[in-house]
Design an enzyme around this catalytic site. Sequence first.
Site, PDB file in Angstrom:
ATOM      1  N   GLU A  73      -8.782   1.123  14.822  1.00  0.00           N
ATOM      2  CA  GLU A  73      -8.587  -0.487  15.125  1.00  0.00           C
ATOM      3  C   GLU A  73      -7.420  -0.789  14.002  1.00  0.00           C
ATOM      4  O   GLU A  73      -7.422  -0.746  12.880  1.00  0.00           O
ATOM      5  CB  GLU A  73      -9.814  -1.347  14.424  1.00  0.00           C
ATOM      6  CG  GLU A  73      -9.407  -2.689  14.594  1.00  0.00           C
ATOM      7  CD  GLU A  73     -10.541  -3.676  14.365  1.00  0.00           C
ATOM      8  OE1 GLU A  73     -11.574  -3.073  13.978  1.00  0.00           O
ATOM      9  OE2 GLU A  73     -10.108  -4.790  14.317  1.00  0.00           O
ATOM     10  N   ASP A 141     -10.307  -2.871  -3.677  1.00  0.00           N
ATOM     11  CA  ASP A 141      -9.484  -4.158  -3.713  1.00  0.00           C
ATOM     12  C   ASP A 141      -9.545  -4.596  -5.143  1.00  0.00           C
ATOM     13  O   ASP A 141     -10.846  -5.022  -5.383  1.00  0.00           O
ATOM     14  CB  ASP A 141      -9.967  -4.926  -2.666  1.00  0.00           C
ATOM     15  CG  ASP A 141      -8.924  -5.892  -2.485  1.00  0.00           C
ATOM     16  OD1 ASP A 141      -9.076  -7.009  -1.431  1.00  0.00           O
ATOM     17  OD2 ASP A 141      -8.220  -6.354  -3.568  1.00  0.00           O
ATOM     18  N   ASP A 143      -8.274  -7.639  -7.612  1.00  0.00           N
ATOM     19  CA  ASP A 143      -7.525  -8.884  -7.586  1.00  0.00           C
ATOM     20  C   ASP A 143      -7.550  -9.571  -8.952  1.00  0.00           C
ATOM     21  O   ASP A 143      -8.814  -9.607  -9.480  1.00  0.00           O
ATOM     22  CB  ASP A 143      -8.427  -9.575  -6.410  1.00  0.00           C
ATOM     23  CG  ASP A 143      -7.225 -10.809  -6.207  1.00  0.00           C
ATOM     24  OD1 ASP A 143      -6.931 -11.597  -7.194  1.00  0.00           O
ATOM     25  OD2 ASP A 143      -7.446 -11.432  -5.117  1.00  0.00           O
TER      26      ASP A 143
END
Lengths: 469, 447
Positions: A73, A141, A143
């Site tokens: 996807e 991830d 941040d």
Amino acid sequence: MAREEAENGRDDMLIDGREPENQGNAVPDGFNANYLKLYYGKLFPHADIFKWMSYGNDGKHPACDKSYVGRREFSFTLNDEIYLRFQCFNSASELESSIKEKCPFKIDIGPVYSVEPSKRCAYAQSGDNVFIPVERELVFDIDITDYDDVRYCCSGADICLDCWPLMTVAIKVIDTALRDDFGFDHILWVYSGRRGVHCWVCDGKARRLTNEQRAAIADYFRVYKGNENSQKKVSLPGPALHPFLARSYTDVLRNFFEAKLLSSQNIFSTEERYEKILEMIPDESITSELRGKWQENRRISKDDINIVRWDQLKKILQSGRQKVQGLSRCVEEIVFSFTYPRLDMEVSKHMNHLLKAPFCVHPKTGRVCVPIDPDECDEFDPTTVPTLSQLLEELNRGGFKVDADNEWDRTSLGKSVTFFRSSFLQPLLKSCKEEIESSYNAKRQQSKNPLSWDGNGRSGVDFFILVHT
Amino acid sequence: MEVVRSQRISTPKNDVVSILPLYRSAPPLEVRLEDFELFAMDRLRVLKGISDGLSRGKKPEDMDKLVGDLWKANMRHTDATEVVNKDIISHFVLRLVYCRTEELRKWFLSMETALFRYRFRLENSESQRTIMAEYNLPYKAVPTAEIESVKDKLSQVARSINWTLHIADVIFYKVPFEEVPELVANRRVYIHKGLAYVAMNQVVSLIVTQFRSHLSKALVLTNRKWTSTIREQEKDRLAPVVEALCTSYLGPDYSQPNEFGEISLKDIDQVAKSSFPLCMRHLFDKVREDHHLKHGGRMQLGLFLKGIGLKLDDAMAFWKAEFSPKVSAERFDKEYAYSIRHNYGREGKRTDYTPYSCQKIISSTPGVGDHHGCPYRHFSAENLQAALGRMGVDSRAVEDVMDKVRNRHYQLACTLTFEAVHGSSCDAGINHPNQYFSDSQKILKSK
């Protein structure tokens, strides 16, 4: 628009013999559909991304799964308003033309599903999940806004060279663990475009991890357990640290904290700041002694006040004078709470999480999401990452070429694409090829022994005979 | 059908040798219809007891004892030889009962895995080794020479989890880390290049993972078989029993709004003060204060509000208004409206999500900037006491509550809070925030 400016620029160059500044070539800073169109037209490495996603299945070997890449996807965010999920592509040219046509502001990559995403509705049945993710890279991830309570130089979306090293430290700690502890080899670190980093672990073993296994890895990495409602955010109980934590501390964290962060963030310089540290020490007598010393604000030496106070704190805590249990690791806990990586757990735990593709451009900063070399991450400077407008300017300087390949090579993007190919993509594809071939050979061996089934023959639903009384 | 007394059938060769069955396949035993139901109910009591124990945050040593007691109390049989059969039969009957939806499967899988884990721990090491062998795991013991080379790391791990063992005395197995996710997650093993060094007494984790994965697949197959053939065949005999077994033991899941009708926007402030449990009150206060909540908080509070009867339109208006100082109406529609509708089952695959139970909330992991989770677990003592004070809990009751918290009995702490705030007792104990709300409303309405 760009073409005209290019022509003017060239004329100027011929006359002056040097590059003009801010004339003609200049592309004003910004992020918009026109710039993106040029970017996707000439710079975005479509073919490389497609090759990556194929994981060797675009080869000629009989074991290659031709359906593999089409079951992946992608999602496109158009114009910041429309969100297209379940995009899938069976060839590099399909991917490329769709991106060029739709010009997405953001491209996300999702998992490989059991069937092509575009056909998911046809397979939807209640109860039995036939449309499920079957492979997905292990991703992380990080941040910098998650560190807002420990960085004083910036907050929110800002970053600077004083706080960016927190990301560098995170890369070092996680990268080492992924390779040494978990045995992964094909790891891609990417700048997120503004204030963080993403990590893509692409080994076959990683792609086939279940959600539970991903959660286990994320928990292995988890140390910081807090938010404003809890006081002690890092707790390292036990007489010793796990080898992973110990190694991270001695190899990376301690030195970073003492040599860099203490001073760059002025961790002890004001009462508000040092009180935060004192809160982490569960011994009143020690905290009041330190508070006493610091409130006086006498400068004993010319050294940086942060270093002086840190030394004082360490001396007392490590003096063995502890009355309260749980003080033995206090120094480490403080260092960890400031420097240890803070991961977004939810991103890593679920196979169906969508993550931004490398080489996208960040809409708010215009910067390209370029790969970061973990071996040179100390040198990485987010403030000099090429921006969209800068790259277009560089293209202009070179003059307009029709149908040129590898235009990125004439720009600052060149070294990123080269790095992506040589350090990541090529070794990955080589290993994929080997994997495909060896599993094929193994299967052929197995089928020659028809009796070697694993013995789980019965499904366990055979039922017993019931009898009425 | 012939009337036949259930006989002890000789165990087929691929069935259990040890006392702890692996439930690999249903053996061809005969059982009476009444035992079919009774055995299952006895086992269900054990599973429910485990569920309660886990949600009260019991430590592993306490769970060992609890499981042992529950098993002895419920799974006996007058005929000693029948004990194993009762064990096996009751497991397979409950498979039928709990295979039918994703939620039921998840619950059953968790409880049966926990039951298996604790029973395995209670076995002696000889028996454990036998069970391990039955799983055919290809893990060999690590040779002494290799242990020498990693001895320091292994001791470090042992000390970090407070083990006082002599590494030289312990047998270690080298196992791919994927096989022992729990041990990895809690950093209870040394791992190198993808292989975990698992001590003999940690082997439980290996077996449990195998058990869980096998049962998980079996449940899916059972469901298929049930839906395709058994349910129809047995619609007059087993099906009613199976269906009754399930509903009689599951508490309400609050997916339908309560019988007190709906809560509208204008009532929200009032009921938040009077009837919200602390976890939801905190989220509610935070969203009012910050005009924002991160995803975990939006889910926990949002689904709770749905469960108390807040309609979708009112929910939309609520969140939009609360966020408005920070988020424009357009941005709200773009970024947040979709997931609210998603929660109410109006988007995507249209699942109607159920409000979180205490167990789920307690086990969540709020991170930086989060306000969800169970405050009794996640707040510092100071913050918790302050919050209880704001709820109007007097200082003596606060002491009792803090005592429960120190012993990790978070739901009991919440129950005591409920009792202090409402001035009446709550015998059933709090298991679900929506239960707290409806019990509270019941009391207030009766006054």
